[in-house]
Design an enzyme around this catalytic site. Structure first.
Site, PDB file in Angstrom:
ATOM      1  N   LYS A   1      71.258  13.424  57.252  1.00  0.00           N
ATOM      2  CA  LYS A   1      72.701  13.152  57.343  1.00  0.00           C
ATOM      3  C   LYS A   1      73.170  13.241  58.791  1.00  0.00           C
ATOM      4  O   LYS A   1      73.969  12.425  59.259  1.00  0.00           O
ATOM      5  CB  LYS A   1      73.489  14.160  56.484  1.00  0.00           C
ATOM      6  CG  LYS A   1      73.175  14.045  55.004  1.00  0.00           C
ATOM      7  CD  LYS A   1      73.673  15.245  54.194  1.00  0.00           C
ATOM      8  CE  LYS A   1      73.000  15.255  52.822  1.00  0.00           C
ATOM      9  NZ  LYS A   1      73.091  16.549  52.139  1.00  0.00           N
TER      10      LYS A   1
ATOM     11  N   LYS B   1      73.509  25.009  56.082  1.00  0.00           N
ATOM     12  CA  LYS B   1      72.558  24.987  54.961  1.00  0.00           C
ATOM     13  C   LYS B   1      72.613  26.356  54.306  1.00  0.00           C
ATOM     14  O   LYS B   1      73.265  27.261  54.820  1.00  0.00           O
ATOM     15  CB  LYS B   1      71.143  24.676  55.451  1.00  0.00           C
ATOM     16  CG  LYS B   1      70.726  25.479  56.701  1.00  0.00           C
ATOM     17  CD  LYS B   1      69.362  25.066  57.211  1.00  0.00           C
ATOM     18  CE  LYS B   1      69.347  23.864  58.116  1.00  0.00           C
ATOM     19  NZ  LYS B   1      68.825  22.651  57.518  1.00  0.00           N
ATOM     20  N   ARG B   2      71.931  26.528  53.180  1.00  0.00           N
ATOM     21  CA  ARG B   2      71.900  27.852  52.573  1.00  0.00           C
ATOM     22  C   ARG B   2      71.310  28.867  53.545  1.00  0.00           C
ATOM     23  O   ARG B   2      70.496  28.526  54.392  1.00  0.00           O
ATOM     24  CB  ARG B   2      71.073  27.821  51.281  1.00  0.00           C
ATOM     25  CG  ARG B   2      71.812  27.202  50.121  1.00  0.00           C
ATOM     26  CD  ARG B   2      73.081  27.956  49.794  1.00  0.00           C
ATOM     27  NE  ARG B   2      72.775  29.207  49.129  1.00  0.00           N
ATOM     28  CZ  ARG B   2      72.847  29.402  47.817  1.00  0.00           C
ATOM     29  NH1 ARG B   2      73.251  28.428  47.020  1.00  0.00           N
ATOM     30  NH2 ARG B   2      72.538  30.570  47.299  1.00  0.00           N
TER      31      ARG B   2
ATOM     32  N   THR C   1      67.494  17.758  53.826  1.00  0.00           N
ATOM     33  CA  THR C   1      68.172  16.473  53.741  1.00  0.00           C
ATOM     34  C   THR C   1      69.349  16.411  54.708  1.00  0.00           C
ATOM     35  O   THR C   1      69.775  15.324  55.092  1.00  0.00           O
ATOM     36  CB  THR C   1      68.667  16.195  52.304  1.00  0.00           C
ATOM     37  OG1 THR C   1      69.223  17.387  51.769  1.00  0.00           O
ATOM     38  CG2 THR C   1      67.531  15.720  51.416  1.00  0.00           C
TER      39      THR C   1
ATOM     40  N   LYS D   1      64.831  29.648  56.912  1.00  0.00           N
ATOM     41  CA  LYS D   1      65.591  28.618  57.633  1.00  0.00           C
ATOM     42  C   LYS D   1      65.987  29.085  59.033  1.00  0.00           C
ATOM     43  O   LYS D   1      66.439  28.311  59.861  1.00  0.00           O
ATOM     44  CB  LYS D   1      66.827  28.213  56.835  1.00  0.00           C
ATOM     45  CG  LYS D   1      66.482  27.551  55.491  1.00  0.00           C
ATOM     46  CD  LYS D   1      67.730  27.142  54.721  1.00  0.00           C
ATOM     47  CE  LYS D   1      67.452  26.702  53.301  1.00  0.00           C
ATOM     48  NZ  LYS D   1      67.035  25.288  53.176  1.00  0.00           N
TER      49      LYS D   1
ATOM     50  N   HIS E   1      59.932  20.880  44.467  1.00  0.00           N
ATOM     51  CA  HIS E   1      60.844  20.975  45.617  1.00  0.00           C
ATOM     52  C   HIS E   1      60.608  22.180  46.504  1.00  0.00           C
ATOM     53  O   HIS E   1      61.388  22.411  47.426  1.00  0.00           O
ATOM     54  CB  HIS E   1      62.299  21.033  45.153  1.00  0.00           C
ATOM     55  CG  HIS E   1      62.792  19.762  44.538  1.00  0.00           C
ATOM     56  ND1 HIS E   1      63.448  18.794  45.256  1.00  0.00           N
ATOM     57  CD2 HIS E   1      62.705  19.306  43.281  1.00  0.00           C
ATOM     58  CE1 HIS E   1      63.766  17.802  44.458  1.00  0.00           C
ATOM     59  NE2 HIS E   1      63.315  18.086  43.236  1.00  0.00           N
TER      60      HIS E   1
END
Ligand code: 26W
Length: 813
Positions: free
Chosen positions: A659, A545-546, A655, A551, A358
């Site tokens: 969504k 998100k985290r 992911t 990110k 992952h």
């Protein structure tokens, strides 16, 4: 098919209230009403749950150290098709279902992407109707609750078991198992010359199983998530070591021992990208792995499945390397308990195990010190050593260079590399999106790929459209069904039929209306919880998100600062800015200082911008506290813009991007992770792409050539926002600003935030322009929904079933 009758349901409900609490409905709290409803549903499904435990063609066991389930009531009712009847029935009893839904405790037994994926996979395995079960840990404390104090993150323990139990679960004391730590290994030949391995003086811990039903959609399939709790052994496991008795000699020692056992399932590690190598984590990993593998063997014995037949009857999936010890644990049982030879045991183990990677972030790769494993798990250590010895021998026999052998060895330099163990011992290794798998093959795991290319495959992630559309955005789901019928619920490829309506103004208006209603609901939530008023007519631009440097939440907030300056520079003229609300949600790992600094920055900018009258509410920044599954269900249906802006090559898949898409948001993205697949579905005209390509990032990393300082000196606008971090422009931001400044300038901006900021800002400008043309926006939104069908986790799970679990490795050998 399980059926429901409203009248009988009401009677059942009253009776259950009386049985459990000896009180009337009127006296009950919402929590009690939830418990009663939960038990009533469990009664109704119990026959099917029992039936599903019987072996079908092949059973899949999904081992994951995290399962981020979220609340179960609504999705269970929806999968059973009971929601309407139960809503009405409760209504007639004077009870509001929505209130009960909100009082369900939320098991946050995961950090983010990996754990949530595991939960979506459970939902899909049950819904496509295979016997697929999860094994995990019943953490007493899930992921911490996040609070903001003076703009900074503070972590509070998350006590989801506050009432000491969780109504969906069923504890099964007679299926408890014994896990052995430490001690000595004794090897003796018996009279027939067979080697007999005994484990002496170990510390025994009992694994107590708790089962949660996983209910399939519209079928009778009910699978199980079995999570284990650590306890001192209270049951008779036959000849266990005398440790427990000895320890109980003094009261103090007895307490210590109790702590030792219970500590194992006490807390979820809140780290999702940084490997730390703590002993307790290793204990956790072996704990649920050993319990799960022993449990599988027990089931197989009951159904008279021989070890040799295991590959035909079961598949074991290793979700990232955290459950990697499944491999030596299975070997241990085959060798020491079943008495098989090494070759036979190895052959069986190989044909049963498959592994998903992952992340390619180097700092997230698990490497355990040999010494720790040797002491804590002496028998497992011996087995890993032997796997390594044989593997390294083979590599040498094949004539590989010593350099290559070093890179591929499982044990090297005093460490055990868990990814290597998984690759060597599994018949299938997969990445989670096309680009990610390509990078595994060509870069990170290239040595292994060249050796055994047939083992590698891609399985692009997916999401449960049942939870993320049907249950969290019912208005949109109803509109879709009204337009194209309900076939899409079983098979999301039918969503494509929505494309017929791309020029239908009436449909586009209704889409807009639904989005507006969802925005209104979210605005009310934000008013209530953050006391910030936001305009539902503004663009809702969301990044949830985290929090991680790769990110790039930082790029998002620096862009907000750019906009803020633009407004201040032009206070006298009415700037034609499309009103925008920037919404953030993110938890930082408690020890991740830079991430916490970025949280503080976002909160400080939020205060600055939201309270400056010169902004005239054109931009607002909201950081929603304590982001998690339930909040995501409120936020995502209300989003216009989905921020997927990681540094290309760093996000394995993502992911939330899927969504947002299925809920009609437009994606602003780099060509990273599964954003590439989104692009392949809708084309560049229906999303907003920007940023460095994968090749550019790889080249910079290999050959250098990037200087953030040069950029800083040559670009005035960039310089201004970077200086804002340290020159007092942002009230409340202290040393955190310097930390971020250093990451960007002193340490050369590892994640290319400054390099991509210009192009990012341009894309944001294109978004503003497009939003003025509502019909065009809605059309693109519809195109996105119509092409999101491929991202259902049902598609992903069907691919796992066909290419991995049910296919096995027959063709590979
Ligand atoms: C500290 C050890 C550690 C290392 C990695 C703990 C947890 C991890 C996880 C693998 C991190 C994770 O959640 N990865 C995410 O997995 C998602 C599901 O495949 C992907 O969509 C995300 O891109 C990936 O970051």
């Amino acid at each position: 098919m399980i059926t429901i009758n409203k009248k009988r349901f009401k009677e059942h409900f009253r009776r259950k209230m009386n049985n459990l609490y000896a009180q009337t409905l009127e006296e009950a709290s919402n929590e009690e009403l939830f418990n009663v409803l939960c038990y009533v549903i469990k009664d109704m499904i119990s026959k099917d749950w029992e039936g599903s435990r019987i072996y079908q063609e092949k059973a899949v066991f999904y081992f994951s150290i995290e399962f981020l389930l979220g609340r179960q009531l609504k999705s269970n009712l929806s999968n059973l098709g009971f929601e309407d009847t139960i809503r009405q029935g409760l209504n007639e009893l004077g009870i509001d279902l929505d209130e009960i839904v909100e009082s369900e405790p939320e098991p946050a037994l995961g950090n983010g992407g990996l754990g949530r994926l595991a939960a979506c996979f459970l939902d899909s395995m049950a819904s496509v109707g295979i016997s697929g079960h999860g094994y995990g840990i019943r953490y007493k404390y899930g992921l911490f609750e996040q609070k903001f104090v003076n703009n900074s993150q503070v972590e509070v323990p998350e006590n989801w078991l506050i009432n000491s139990s969780y109504s969906w679960e069923t504890v099964r004391p007679n299926r408890a198992l014994l896990i052995k730590y430490e001690g000595k290994i004794n090897m003796e030949e018996d009279n027939e010359g067979n080697l007999k391995v005994t484990h002496k003086d170990y510390i025994p811990v009992m694994a107590m199983p708790y089962d949660i039903p996983i209910i399939g959609y519209g079928n009778e399939c009910i699978n199980t998530l079995r999570i284990w709790k650590g306890e001192i052994p209270t049951r008779d496991f036959g000849k266990i070591s005398l440790y427990a008795k000895n320890q109980a000699a003094s009261y103090e020692d007895a307490l210590k021992y109790k702590y030792y056992a219970e500590e194992i399932s006490q807390t979820l590690y809140p780290n999702d990208s940084n490997y730390a190598g703590q002993l307790l984590r290793l204990k956790q990993e072996y704990f649920f792995v050993s319990a799960g593998i022993q449990d599988i063997f027990r089931k197989c014995r009951r159904y008279k499945i021989t070890p040799q037949d295991l590959p035909n009857k079961i598949a074991i999936h290793i979700n990232d390397t955290h459950p990697a010890l499944c491999i030596p644990e299975m070997m241990r049982i085959l060798l020491d308990e079943e008495g098989l030879s090494w070759d036979e045991s190895w052959d069986i183990t190989n044909k049963v195990m498959s592994y998903t990677n992952h992340t390619i972030l180097c700092e997230a790769m698990e490497r355990w010190s040999e010494d720790i494993i040797k002491k804590l798990l002496p028998r497992i250590y011996m087995i890993i050593e032997e796997i390594n010895r044989r593997y390294v021998n083979d590599l040498r026999k094949k004539g590989h260079s010593e350099d290559k052998v070093k890179r591929m060895a499982i044990m090297y330099d005093g460490e055990i590399r868990m990814a290597n163990l998984c690759i060597v011992s599994s018949y299938s290794i997969n990445g989670v999106a096309g680009l990610h798998t390509r990078l595994l093959k060509e870069e990170v795991l290239n040595d292994f790929y060249e050796e055994e290319p047939y083992k590698f495959n891609n399985k692009t992630n997916g999401i449960s459209h049942r939870r993320w559309l049907i249950s969290s955005n019912p208005e949109l789901a109803n509109l879709i069904t009204e337009l194209i019928g309900n076939k899409w619920i079983k098979d999301t490829s039918h969503l494509k039929e929505l494309e017929k309506f791309v020029d239908n103004e009436n449909v586009l208006n209704r889409l807009e209306e639904i989005k507006f209603n969802n925005k209104l609901k979210l605005a009310n939530y934000i008013k209530e919880n953050n006391n910030i008023t936001i305009d539902p007519n503004s663009i809702f631009d969301v990044q949830v998100k985290r929090l991680h440097a790769y990110k790039r939440q930082l790029m998002n907030i620096l862009h907000v600062l750019c906009l803020y300056h633009e407004i201040l520079d032009n206070v006298d003229i009415e700037l034609d800015i499309q009103p925008r609300t920037f919404i953030f949600g993110a938890k930082a790992a408690p020890g991740y200082y830079l991430a916490k600094c970025i949280i503080k920055l976002i909160n400080c900018v939020s205060n600055l911008v939201n309270n400056d009258p010169r902004v005239k509410d054109k931009i607002k920044v909201v950081f929603i506290e304590n982001y998690g599954v339930s909040l995501a269900e409120k936020i995502i249906p209300a989003a216009n813009v989905s921020e997927q802006i990681s540094t290309t090559t760093k996000e394995a898949s993502g992911t939330s991007n899927m969504k947002f898409m299925i809920n009609g948001a437009l994606t602003l993205a780099t060509l990273d992770g599964a954003n590439v697949e989104i692009y392949q579905q809708v084309g560049k005209e229906n999303m907003f792409l920007f940023g460095l390509s994968a090749k550019q990032v790889l080249d910079y990393n290999k050959y250098g050539g990037y200087s953030s300082k040069d950029l800083y000196h040559s670009n005035k606008l960039l310089r201004r926002v970077v200086d804002d971090l340290v020159d007092g422009f942002i009230p409340g931001l202290g040393k955190e600003g310097r930390e971020i400044y250093d990451a960007l300038i002193t340490y050369n901006d590892e994640y290319f935030v400054l390099r991509d900021l210009d192009e990012y800002a341009e894309s944001q400008q294109r978004i503003s322009n497009l939003y003025k043309d509502k019909m065009k926006w809605n059309k693109i939104s519809l195109i996105n929904i119509a092409n999101s069908g491929i991202f259902s986790s049902d598609r992903t799970i069907n691919e796992y079933i066909e290419d991995i679990w049910f296919k096995g490795c027959d063709e590979n050998v």
